[in-house]
Design a protein around this motif. Structure first.
Motif, PDB file in Angstrom:
ATOM      1  N   GLY A  47      53.368  76.044  41.888  1.00 54.52           N
ATOM      2  CA  GLY A  47      53.083  74.106  41.572  1.00 54.52           C
ATOM      3  C   GLY A  47      54.580  73.882  40.737  1.00 54.52           C
ATOM      4  N   SER A  48      55.426  74.315  40.708  1.00 59.08           N
ATOM      5  CA  SER A  48      56.780  74.008  40.172  1.00 59.08           C
ATOM      6  C   SER A  48      56.691  72.762  40.982  1.00 59.08           C
ATOM      7  CB  SER A  48      57.479  75.028  40.199  1.00 59.08           C
ATOM      8  OG  SER A  48      58.040  75.507  40.982  1.00 59.08           O
ATOM      9  N   GLY A  49      57.146  72.813  41.833  1.00 57.27           N
ATOM     10  CA  GLY A  49      57.844  71.594  42.838  1.00 57.27           C
ATOM     11  C   GLY A  49      58.309  71.690  44.089  1.00 57.27           C
ATOM     12  N   LYS A  50      58.070  73.246  44.653  1.00 61.24           N
ATOM     13  CA  LYS A  50      59.406  73.408  45.444  1.00 61.24           C
ATOM     14  C   LYS A  50      59.320  72.841  46.867  1.00 61.24           C
ATOM     15  CE  LYS A  50      58.025  78.039  44.877  1.00 61.24           C
ATOM     16  NZ  LYS A  50      57.164  77.582  43.607  1.00 61.24           N
ATOM     17  N   GLY A  51      58.230  72.679  46.871  1.00 60.53           N
ATOM     18  CA  GLY A  51      58.135  72.513  47.790  1.00 60.53           C
ATOM     19  C   GLY A  51      57.476  70.788  48.620  1.00 60.53           C
ATOM     20  N   THR A  52      57.733  70.334  47.636  1.00 61.58           N
ATOM     21  CA  THR A  52      57.949  68.520  47.117  1.00 61.58           C
ATOM     22  C   THR A  52      59.085  68.649  47.567  1.00 61.58           C
ATOM     23  OG1 THR A  52      55.701  68.177  46.239  1.00 61.58           O
ATOM     24  CG2 THR A  52      57.228  66.853  46.067  1.00 61.58           C
ATOM     25  N   ARG A  82      48.522  70.893  37.951  1.00 62.14           N
ATOM     26  CA  ARG A  82      49.890  69.947  39.781  1.00 62.14           C
ATOM     27  C   ARG A  82      49.070  70.870  40.577  1.00 62.14           C
ATOM     28  NH1 ARG A  82      55.516  70.340  38.437  1.00 62.14           N
ATOM     29  NH2 ARG A  82      56.254  68.919  37.453  1.00 62.14           N
ATOM     30  N   SER A 117      53.148  68.321  50.314  1.00 64.56           N
ATOM     31  CA  SER A 117      52.378  68.463  49.207  1.00 64.56           C
ATOM     32  C   SER A 117      52.094  67.253  48.618  1.00 64.56           C
ATOM     33  CB  SER A 117      52.572  69.001  48.297  1.00 64.56           C
ATOM     34  OG  SER A 117      52.815  70.738  48.245  1.00 64.56           O
ATOM     35  N   TYR A 118      50.491  66.579  48.287  1.00 64.97           N
ATOM     36  CA  TYR A 118      50.509  65.677  47.624  1.00 64.97           C
ATOM     37  C   TYR A 118      49.635  65.896  46.251  1.00 64.97           C
ATOM     38  CZ  TYR A 118      52.297  63.592  51.494  1.00 64.97           C
ATOM     39  OH  TYR A 118      52.580  63.274  53.242  1.00 64.97           O
ATOM     40  N   ALA A 127      60.306  66.783  34.752  1.00 62.98           N
ATOM     41  CA  ALA A 127      60.342  65.526  34.866  1.00 62.98           C
ATOM     42  C   ALA A 127      59.973  65.004  36.348  1.00 62.98           C
ATOM     43  CB  ALA A 127      62.117  65.555  35.268  1.00 62.98           C
ATOM     44  N   ARG A 151      46.288  69.113  43.904  1.00 62.42           N
ATOM     45  CA  ARG A 151      46.978  69.446  45.048  1.00 62.42           C
ATOM     46  C   ARG A 151      46.041  69.496  46.377  1.00 62.42           C
ATOM     47  NH1 ARG A 151      51.762  74.129  45.897  1.00 62.42           N
ATOM     48  NH2 ARG A 151      49.747  75.334  46.109  1.00 62.42           N
TER      49      ARG A 151
HETATM   50  P1  ADP Z   1      55.466  74.593  44.748  1.00 63.06           P
HETATM   51  O1  ADP Z   1      55.774  74.813  46.278  1.00 63.06           O
HETATM   52  O2  ADP Z   1      56.242  74.917  44.210  1.00 63.06           O
HETATM   53  O3  ADP Z   1      53.944  75.470  44.914  1.00 63.06           O
HETATM   54  P2  ADP Z   1      53.956  71.948  45.303  1.00 63.06           P
HETATM   55  O4  ADP Z   1      55.526  71.155  45.802  1.00 63.06           O
HETATM   56  O5  ADP Z   1      53.356  71.863  46.492  1.00 63.06           O
HETATM   57  O6  ADP Z   1      54.778  73.455  43.832  1.00 63.06           O
HETATM   58  O7  ADP Z   1      53.516  70.838  43.304  1.00 63.06           O
HETATM   59  C1  ADP Z   1      52.564  71.164  43.248  1.00 63.06           C
HETATM   60  C2  ADP Z   1      51.748  70.127  42.676  1.00 63.06           C
HETATM   61  O8  ADP Z   1      52.051  68.863  41.803  1.00 63.06           O
HETATM   62  C3  ADP Z   1      51.406  68.714  44.266  1.00 63.06           C
HETATM   63  O9  ADP Z   1      50.238  68.498  43.796  1.00 63.06           O
HETATM   64  C4  ADP Z   1      52.275  67.773  44.307  1.00 63.06           C
HETATM   65  O10 ADP Z   1      52.463  66.914  44.610  1.00 63.06           O
HETATM   66  C5  ADP Z   1      52.272  67.879  42.466  1.00 63.06           C
HETATM   67  N1  ADP Z   1      53.638  67.418  42.334  1.00 63.06           N
HETATM   68  C6  ADP Z   1      55.464  68.583  42.382  1.00 63.06           C
HETATM   69  N2  ADP Z   1      56.431  67.058  41.388  1.00 63.06           N
HETATM   70  C7  ADP Z   1      55.397  66.890  40.611  1.00 63.06           C
HETATM   71  C8  ADP Z   1      56.483  66.398  39.096  1.00 63.06           C
HETATM   72  N3  ADP Z   1      57.674  66.252  39.078  1.00 63.06           N
HETATM   73  N4  ADP Z   1      55.866  66.005  38.878  1.00 63.06           N
HETATM   74  C9  ADP Z   1      54.062  65.834  38.752  1.00 63.06           C
HETATM   75  N5  ADP Z   1      53.989  65.837  40.020  1.00 63.06           N
HETATM   76  C10 ADP Z   1      54.613  67.299  41.182  1.00 63.06           C
END
Ligand code: ADP
Ligand code: ADP
Ligand code: ZN
Length: 221
Positions: free
Chosen positions: A11-16, A124, A137-138, A202, A128
Motif C-alpha cells: 500500500g505504500s504506492g510502489k505499483g502506482t 489505502r 491501482s486506483y 506525500a 484500493r
Molecule cells: P503498493 O503497490 O505499494 O501495494 P499501490 O500503488 O497499489 O501500492 O497503492 C495502494 C493504494 O493507495 C491504491 O489504492 C492507490 O491508488 C493509493 N495510493 C498510492 N499512492 C498514494 C498516495 N501518494 N496518496 C494516496 N493514495 C495513494
C-alpha cells in the motif's frame, strides 16, 4: 541500463509510481504480485499452488519468485532496464538476484525506499481497486480514473478488488513485511546500494517528483 528496486510496505504506492516511471524512463515494470495473479487467472499448476498463500497474505516460496524474475529479465522489453515492484522481498531473494546480476553482468540496482505510516497504509489498501487488464491501482477516494469507469493506462473497463486487501490478510502482509522484507534495507546498506528514501505520505504527484529527483541525481551505472 537502469535497474530500479521499489522497496516499501503493502500500500505504500510502489505499483502506482512504477506505472508512471515505466512511461517516463522507458523501463519495463516487473510486478511480481501481478505476475502471480496472472498465473492464478490462467488456472495452471503454479497458480493453483500459490493462490491460497497469496489470499492469506503470506509470501510465496523464494525459488518460485527467483525463477519468475530470471525468465522475465531475459525478455527484450527489459534490455533498457526494469523496475522491480514487489521483488526482492526476502534476503535469500536479494542474494539470488545479486548472483543473477553478476552472471548477466548487469548494473547494480538503484534502491528506493517508500516510507508510509501504517494507519495510512490500511486506509489505502481498504479503498484500493485495480484494473483487471493492466493491474493499475486506483482508490475510492484518493485516486479515481480520469474518466469514470475507464483505466487511464490501458482503457480497460473491468476493475477488481484483491482478495488480500481484507483486514486479516492485511495484518499478515504487514507482519511479513516487517519480519522478512524490512531486513533488505540493511542488506542493501551492506552491499553499498544505499536505499534512497522518499516520503510516501506525500500525494501521488509529490511522490513522483521525489523519485524523479532522486533518479535524475543518480549517475547512469
Ligand atoms: P503498493 O503497490 O505499494 O501495494 P499501490 O500503488 O497499489 O501500492 O497503492 C495502494 C493504494 O493507495 C491504491 O489504492 C492507490 O491508488 C493509493 N495510493 C498510492 N499512492 C498514494 C498516495 N501518494 N496518496 C494516496 N493514495 C495513494
Ligand atoms: P502489495 O505490494 O500490495 O503487498 P503485491 O501485489 O506486490 O502486493 O503482492 C501480493 C502477494 O503476492 C504477496 O502478499 C505475496 O503473497 C505474493 N508475492 C509477490 N511478490 C512476492 C515475492 N517477491 N516473494 C514472495 N511472495 C510474493
Ligand atoms: Zn488498465
Amino acid at each position: 541500463m537502469k535497474i530500479v528496486i521499489l522497496l516499501g510496505p503493502p500500500g505504500s504506492g510502489k505499483g502506482t509510481q512504477a506505472k508512471r516511471l515505466q512511461q517516463t524512463f522507458g523501463l519495463a515494470h516487473l510486478a511480481t504480485g501481478d505476475m502471480l495473479r496472472a498465473e492464478i487467472a490462467s488456472g495452471n499448476a503454479l497458480g493453483r499452488r500459490v493462490k491460497s498463500i497469496m489470499d492469506a497474505g503470506e509470501l510465496v516460496p523464494d525459488h518460485i519468485l527467483v525463477a519468475l524474475i530470471r525468465s522475465r529479465i531475459a525478455r527484450p522489453e527489459c534490455r533498457h532496464g526494469f523496475i522491480l515492484d514487489g521483488f526482492p522481498r526476502t534476503v535469500p531473494q536479494a542474494e539470488a538476484f545479486d548472483r543473477l546480476i553478476a552472471e548477466e553482468q548487469l548494473p547494480r540496482p538503484i534502491v528506493i525506499e517508500f516510507t508510509v505510516f501504517e494507519p495510512e497504509l490500511v486506509n489505502r489498501l481498504s479503498g484500493r481497486f485495480t484494473c483487471q487488464t493492466c493491474g493499475a491501482s486506483y482508490h475510492d477516494h484518493f485516486h479515481r480514473p480520469r474518466v469514470e469507469g475507464m483505466c487511464d493506462f490501458c482503457g480497460g473497463h473491468e476493475f477488481v478488488r484483491r482478495a488480500d486487501d481484507q483486514p486479516e490478510a492485511i495484518r499478515t502482509r504487514f507482519r511479513a513485511y516487517r519480519e522478512q522484507t524490512a531486513p533488505l534495507l540493511d542488506y542493501y546498506k551492506r552491499t553499498g546500494d544505499i536505499p534512497l528514501e522518499v516520503d510516501g505520505m506525500a500525494d501521488i504527484d509529490g511522490v513522483t517528483r521525489q523519485i524523479e529527483a532522486v533518479l535524475g541525481g543518480v549517475a547512469q551505472r
